[in-house]
Scaffold this active site. Structure first.
Site, PDB file in Angstrom:
ATOM      1  N   HIS A  38       0.734  -1.555   0.449  1.00 48.98           N
ATOM      2  CA  HIS A  38      -0.280  -0.048  -0.174  1.00 48.98           C
ATOM      3  C   HIS A  38       0.963   1.009   0.159  1.00 48.98           C
ATOM      4  O   HIS A  38       0.430   2.110   0.248  1.00 48.98           O
ATOM      5  CB  HIS A  38      -0.712  -0.120   1.313  1.00 48.98           C
ATOM      6  CG  HIS A  38      -2.634  -1.013   1.260  1.00 48.98           C
ATOM      7  ND1 HIS A  38      -2.890  -1.307  -0.429  1.00 48.98           N
ATOM      8  CD2 HIS A  38      -2.435  -2.237   2.033  1.00 48.98           C
ATOM      9  CE1 HIS A  38      -3.726  -1.683   0.236  1.00 48.98           C
ATOM     10  NE2 HIS A  38      -3.732  -2.910   1.216  1.00 48.98           N
ATOM     11  N   ASP A 168      -9.351  -6.378   5.648  1.00 54.20           N
ATOM     12  CA  ASP A 168      -9.579  -6.427   4.199  1.00 54.20           C
ATOM     13  C   ASP A 168     -10.479  -7.635   4.884  1.00 54.20           C
ATOM     14  O   ASP A 168     -11.456  -8.056   3.921  1.00 54.20           O
ATOM     15  CB  ASP A 168      -8.562  -7.172   3.952  1.00 54.20           C
ATOM     16  CG  ASP A 168      -7.307  -6.065   2.857  1.00 54.20           C
ATOM     17  OD1 ASP A 168      -8.245  -5.100   2.006  1.00 54.20           O
ATOM     18  OD2 ASP A 168      -6.621  -6.165   3.142  1.00 54.20           O
TER      19      ASP A 168
END
Length: 247
Positions: A38, A168
Protein backbone atom coordinates in the site's frame (compact mmCIF):
# COMPACT_ATOMS: atom_id res chain seq x y z
CA UNK A 1 8.84 -16.89 14.56
CA UNK A 2 10.07 -16.99 18.16
CA UNK A 3 11.56 -13.52 17.76
CA UNK A 4 8.07 -12.15 17.15
CA UNK A 5 6.20 -13.93 19.92
CA UNK A 6 5.48 -12.61 23.38
CA UNK A 7 3.96 -9.25 22.48
CA UNK A 8 6.55 -7.87 20.06
CA UNK A 9 5.53 -4.57 18.49
CA UNK A 10 6.42 -3.10 15.11
CA UNK A 11 5.15 -0.43 12.75
CA UNK A 12 4.57 0.02 9.02
CA UNK A 13 7.05 2.07 7.01
CA UNK A 14 5.36 3.70 4.01
CA UNK A 15 7.59 6.69 3.28
CA UNK A 16 10.71 6.35 1.09
CA UNK A 17 12.73 7.97 3.87
CA UNK A 18 15.57 6.58 5.95
CA UNK A 19 14.39 8.81 8.78
CA UNK A 20 11.25 6.71 9.21
CA UNK A 21 13.31 3.63 10.03
CA UNK A 22 15.69 5.60 12.26
CA UNK A 23 12.82 7.11 14.24
CA UNK A 24 11.13 3.71 14.62
CA UNK A 25 14.37 2.14 15.81
CA UNK A 26 15.15 4.95 18.26
CA UNK A 27 11.58 4.78 19.57
CA UNK A 28 12.15 1.14 20.45
CA UNK A 29 9.98 -0.77 17.98
CA UNK A 30 11.06 -4.42 17.80
CA UNK A 31 10.59 -4.57 14.04
CA UNK A 32 9.49 -2.55 11.04
CA UNK A 33 7.45 -3.70 8.06
CA UNK A 34 8.40 -2.01 4.80
CA UNK A 35 5.09 -1.74 2.97
CA UNK A 36 5.23 -2.61 -0.71
CA UNK A 37 1.50 -3.37 -0.87
CA UNK A 38 0.00 0.00 0.00
CA UNK A 39 2.94 2.36 -0.52
CA UNK A 40 4.97 3.25 -3.65
CA UNK A 41 8.24 1.74 -2.43
CA UNK A 42 10.46 0.14 -5.06
CA UNK A 43 13.05 -2.57 -4.52
CA UNK A 44 15.97 -0.15 -4.24
CA UNK A 45 14.20 1.89 -1.56
CA UNK A 46 13.22 -1.27 0.30
CA UNK A 47 16.86 -2.40 0.14
CA UNK A 48 18.02 0.81 1.81
CA UNK A 49 15.34 0.67 4.50
CA UNK A 50 16.09 -3.00 5.21
CA UNK A 51 19.82 -2.31 5.49
CA UNK A 52 19.33 0.58 7.89
CA UNK A 53 16.86 -1.28 10.10
CA UNK A 54 19.23 -4.23 10.43
CA UNK A 55 22.15 -1.92 11.25
CA UNK A 56 20.09 -0.30 14.01
CA UNK A 57 19.08 -3.64 15.51
CA UNK A 58 15.45 -3.49 14.40
CA UNK A 59 14.21 -6.55 12.51
CA UNK A 60 13.27 -5.67 8.90
CA UNK A 61 10.24 -7.34 7.32
CA UNK A 62 8.58 -6.48 4.02
CA UNK A 63 4.89 -6.73 3.11
CA UNK A 64 4.49 -7.82 -0.50
CA UNK A 65 1.24 -7.57 -2.51
CA UNK A 66 1.41 -11.19 -3.66
CA UNK A 67 3.61 -14.27 -3.64
CA UNK A 68 5.58 -13.51 -6.82
CA UNK A 69 8.82 -15.53 -6.36
CA UNK A 70 11.10 -13.04 -8.13
CA UNK A 71 9.98 -10.19 -5.86
CA UNK A 72 10.34 -12.24 -2.69
CA UNK A 73 13.76 -13.56 -3.68
CA UNK A 74 15.16 -10.08 -4.30
CA UNK A 75 13.90 -8.80 -0.95
CA UNK A 76 15.34 -11.75 0.96
CA UNK A 77 18.65 -11.39 -0.88
CA UNK A 78 18.55 -7.73 0.15
CA UNK A 79 18.56 -8.88 3.77
CA UNK A 80 14.90 -8.84 4.77
CA UNK A 81 14.25 -11.10 7.74
CA UNK A 82 11.02 -12.26 6.16
CA UNK A 83 7.93 -11.33 4.19
CA UNK A 84 4.25 -10.81 4.90
CA UNK A 85 2.36 -12.04 1.84
CA UNK A 86 -0.97 -10.34 1.22
CA UNK A 87 -4.19 -12.20 0.45
CA UNK A 88 -3.21 -15.82 0.97
CA UNK A 89 -6.63 -17.45 0.74
CA UNK A 90 -5.87 -21.12 0.04
CA UNK A 91 -3.51 -23.89 1.00
CA UNK A 92 -2.12 -23.92 -2.54
CA UNK A 93 -1.26 -20.24 -2.25
CA UNK A 94 0.41 -20.92 1.11
CA UNK A 95 2.54 -23.64 -0.48
CA UNK A 96 3.51 -21.22 -3.26
CA UNK A 97 4.50 -18.59 -0.69
CA UNK A 98 6.66 -21.07 1.20
CA UNK A 99 8.24 -22.22 -2.05
CA UNK A 100 9.24 -18.64 -2.86
CA UNK A 101 10.90 -18.18 0.55
CA UNK A 102 12.66 -21.55 0.95
CA UNK A 103 15.60 -23.09 -0.87
CA UNK A 104 15.36 -26.59 -2.36
CA UNK A 105 14.36 -29.18 -1.33
CA UNK A 106 11.75 -27.21 0.65
CA UNK A 107 11.12 -24.57 -2.01
CA UNK A 108 12.31 -23.05 -5.24
CA UNK A 109 14.21 -19.97 -4.14
CA UNK A 110 17.36 -19.49 -6.16
CA UNK A 111 20.81 -19.11 -4.63
CA UNK A 112 22.15 -15.55 -4.54
CA UNK A 113 25.27 -15.87 -2.45
CA UNK A 114 26.81 -12.72 -3.94
CA UNK A 115 23.93 -10.61 -2.58
CA UNK A 116 23.83 -8.73 0.70
CA UNK A 117 22.30 -11.79 2.37
CA UNK A 118 25.41 -13.73 1.35
CA UNK A 119 27.75 -10.89 2.35
CA UNK A 120 28.45 -10.28 -1.34
CA UNK A 121 30.05 -13.68 -1.74
CA UNK A 122 32.14 -13.56 1.44
CA UNK A 123 29.86 -15.95 3.36
CA UNK A 124 30.38 -19.65 2.84
CA UNK A 125 27.65 -21.51 1.01
CA UNK A 126 26.66 -23.27 4.24
CA UNK A 127 26.47 -19.98 6.14
CA UNK A 128 24.43 -18.34 3.41
CA UNK A 129 21.96 -21.20 3.09
CA UNK A 130 21.79 -21.62 6.85
CA UNK A 131 21.06 -17.98 7.60
CA UNK A 132 18.52 -17.77 4.80
CA UNK A 133 16.72 -20.83 6.14
CA UNK A 134 15.45 -18.64 8.97
CA UNK A 135 13.61 -16.24 6.67
CA UNK A 136 10.05 -15.76 7.90
CA UNK A 137 7.08 -16.68 5.72
CA UNK A 138 3.94 -14.98 7.05
CA UNK A 139 0.70 -15.35 5.06
CA UNK A 140 -1.90 -12.63 5.60
CA UNK A 141 -5.44 -13.88 6.28
CA UNK A 142 -7.74 -11.30 4.72
CA UNK A 143 -11.00 -12.91 3.59
CA UNK A 144 -13.68 -15.28 4.83
CA UNK A 145 -12.22 -17.95 2.58
CA UNK A 146 -8.81 -17.44 4.15
CA UNK A 147 -10.30 -17.67 7.65
CA UNK A 148 -12.04 -20.91 6.71
CA UNK A 149 -8.69 -22.24 5.50
CA UNK A 150 -6.59 -20.72 8.31
CA UNK A 151 -5.99 -23.98 10.15
CA UNK A 152 -4.79 -25.71 7.00
CA UNK A 153 -2.67 -22.72 5.96
CA UNK A 154 -1.03 -22.56 9.39
CA UNK A 155 -0.26 -26.28 9.17
CA UNK A 156 1.70 -25.92 5.91
CA UNK A 157 5.34 -26.74 6.62
CA UNK A 158 7.38 -23.59 6.28
CA UNK A 159 4.65 -21.17 7.37
CA UNK A 160 6.09 -19.36 10.39
CA UNK A 161 3.09 -17.28 11.47
CA UNK A 162 -0.25 -15.92 10.34
CA UNK A 163 -1.17 -12.25 10.14
CA UNK A 164 -4.79 -11.12 10.34
CA UNK A 165 -5.98 -8.29 8.09
CA UNK A 166 -9.15 -7.12 9.81
CA UNK A 167 -9.75 -4.25 7.39
CA UNK A 168 -9.72 -6.52 4.35
CA UNK A 169 -11.79 -9.18 6.10
CA UNK A 170 -14.33 -6.45 6.77
CA UNK A 171 -14.33 -5.41 3.11
CA UNK A 172 -14.76 -9.02 2.06
CA UNK A 173 -17.81 -9.65 4.22
CA UNK A 174 -19.26 -6.12 4.09
CA UNK A 175 -18.76 -5.18 7.75
CA UNK A 176 -16.64 -2.61 9.59
CA UNK A 177 -13.27 -3.85 10.92
CA UNK A 178 -14.44 -3.41 14.51
CA UNK A 179 -17.72 -5.23 14.06
CA UNK A 180 -18.61 -8.37 15.97
CA UNK A 181 -18.56 -10.36 12.72
CA UNK A 182 -14.99 -9.32 11.84
CA UNK A 183 -13.79 -9.69 15.42
CA UNK A 184 -15.15 -13.23 15.45
CA UNK A 185 -13.33 -14.16 12.24
CA UNK A 186 -10.10 -12.71 13.61
CA UNK A 187 -10.53 -14.76 16.78
CA UNK A 188 -11.06 -17.89 14.68
CA UNK A 189 -7.79 -17.21 12.86
CA UNK A 190 -5.94 -16.66 16.11
CA UNK A 191 -7.26 -19.95 17.49
CA UNK A 192 -6.37 -21.81 14.28
CA UNK A 193 -2.81 -20.47 14.34
CA UNK A 194 -2.26 -21.41 17.97
CA UNK A 195 -3.76 -24.86 17.42
CA UNK A 196 -1.14 -25.36 14.69
CA UNK A 197 1.61 -24.11 16.99
CA UNK A 198 2.40 -20.89 15.11
CA UNK A 199 2.14 -17.27 16.30
CA UNK A 200 -0.51 -14.91 15.01
CA UNK A 201 -0.18 -11.18 14.49
CA UNK A 202 -2.50 -8.29 13.72
CA UNK A 203 -2.41 -4.60 12.91
CA UNK A 204 -4.01 -1.67 14.66
CA UNK A 205 -3.74 2.09 14.78
CA UNK A 206 -3.46 2.95 18.48
CA UNK A 207 -1.70 1.74 21.63
CA UNK A 208 -5.05 1.29 23.36
CA UNK A 209 -6.34 -1.01 20.64
CA UNK A 210 -3.01 -2.83 20.69
CA UNK A 211 -3.41 -3.57 24.39
CA UNK A 212 -6.79 -5.14 23.69
CA UNK A 213 -5.31 -7.37 20.96
CA UNK A 214 -2.50 -8.48 23.25
CA UNK A 215 -5.06 -9.37 25.92
CA UNK A 216 -6.89 -11.44 23.31
CA UNK A 217 -3.73 -13.45 22.78
CA UNK A 218 -2.16 -12.04 19.63
CA UNK A 219 1.57 -12.66 19.66
CA UNK A 220 2.90 -9.68 17.69
CA UNK A 221 1.39 -6.42 16.48
CA UNK A 222 1.99 -3.78 13.86
CA UNK A 223 0.88 -0.52 15.41
CA UNK A 224 0.45 2.65 13.38
CA UNK A 225 2.65 3.79 10.52
CA UNK A 226 5.03 6.62 9.74
CA UNK A 227 2.64 8.58 7.52
CA UNK A 228 -0.29 8.53 9.94
CA UNK A 229 1.91 9.40 12.91
CA UNK A 230 3.21 12.44 11.01
CA UNK A 231 -0.29 13.43 9.87
CA UNK A 232 -1.77 13.11 13.36
CA UNK A 233 1.02 15.16 14.94
CA UNK A 234 0.64 17.85 12.27
CA UNK A 235 -3.12 18.10 12.75
CA UNK A 236 -2.77 18.18 16.56
CA UNK A 237 -0.21 20.98 16.35
CA UNK A 238 -2.35 23.15 14.09
CA UNK A 239 -5.50 22.56 16.14
CA UNK A 240 -3.67 23.50 19.32
CA UNK A 241 -2.43 26.80 17.87
CA UNK A 242 -5.32 27.93 15.67
CA UNK A 243 -7.92 30.19 17.37
CA UNK A 244 -11.29 28.56 17.94
CA UNK A 245 -13.71 28.98 15.09
CA UNK A 246 -11.05 29.13 12.36
CA UNK A 247 -11.32 26.47 9.69
Amino acid sequence: MTAFSGGRVGTWVKLPALESVQIAAHAGFDFVVVDQEHAPLDVRTAYELITLAAALGTTPLVRVPDGTPSRIQRLLDAGAAGVLIAHVDTVDQAHQAVSAVRFPPHGRRGAGGTSRAGRWGLASRDDYLGSAAGALCIPQIESRQAVDNAAAIAAVEGVDALFVGAADIGLDIGHAPGSAEVTGLCARTLAAAHAAGVPCGAATATPGAAEVLLEQGFDFLVVGNDTSMLAEAAVATVRALRPRGDS
